[in-house]
Motif scaffolding. Structure first.
Motif: not given
Length: 197
Positions: A11, A43, A186
């Motif tokens: 991330i 995320a 991601v």
């Protein structure tokens, strides 16, 4: 023979004002902006949808403020203790030396020859006054990758993601140096494959 590494859920830190302005941040500690804080939470939601046992993953971040805040907001969004992760100095972003704080337009105006040299070989170019190339960054983070023993969530920087892709997925250094690394998503790295979720 290539040894199979545990999966990495990468991330990139959320947006900062310097990202929005197109400024080179490198190792300057610029905080997340309002959008960046939302991206960190997004995320986390994406991660929870990807991994059944997301609580059992290892969580590690670059020590910079923008990556730590991203990690903490991401973990909080999926009901994990925001403080239960580790830091690794090897994951800090590469430095652009004296170019930090400038936009690429400003760099091209102030140092046209150096900017042209970088365009010809982004992977190996070292920015002036203590800058770092992607090749140098890759050397710095290889031991981190080699030391992974279980599936890991990494919160770090665009440059680090590019080096990961070159080192683990066989992405050419030319392509890796220019690939877009998205915020709020991601990047899943499994074996030599990678995809965005």
């Amino acid at each position: 023979m290539i040894e199979r590494r545990p999966a990495i859920y990468f991330i990139r830190h959320g947006e900062t004002d310097w990202n929005a302005q197109g400024r080179l941040q490198g190792q300057k500690d610029i905080p997340l902006n309002a959008l960046g804080r939302v991206q960190a939470e997004e995320a986390g939601v994406r991660l929870r949808g990807l991994v059944l046992d997301y609580q059992g993953l290892d969580y590690v971040a670059s020590p910079m403020d923008r990556t730590r805040e991203t990690m903490e907001r991401m973990r909080e969004a999926i009901f994990l203790d925001p403080t239960q992760y580790r830091l690794d100095d090897r994951l800090i972003e590469l430095t652009f030396g004296s170019w930090e704080g400038m936009t690429w337009k400003e760099v091209r105006k102030a140092a046209p020859q150096a900017a042209a040299m970088r365009e010809r070989d982004k992977w190996n170019f070292v920015p002036p006054d203590g800058g770092e190339s992607y090749a140098m960054l890759a050397t710095r983070i290889r031991p981190f990758l080699d030391g992974l023993t279980r599936e890991t969530v990494v919160v770090a920087h665009g440059g680090v993601a590019r080096a990961f892709l070159a080192l683990t997925c066989g992405v050419s250094t030319r392509q890796a140096a220019s690939i877009d690394i998205w915020q709020g998503k991601v990047l899943v790295i499994e074996g030599r494959k990678h995809y965005w979720a």
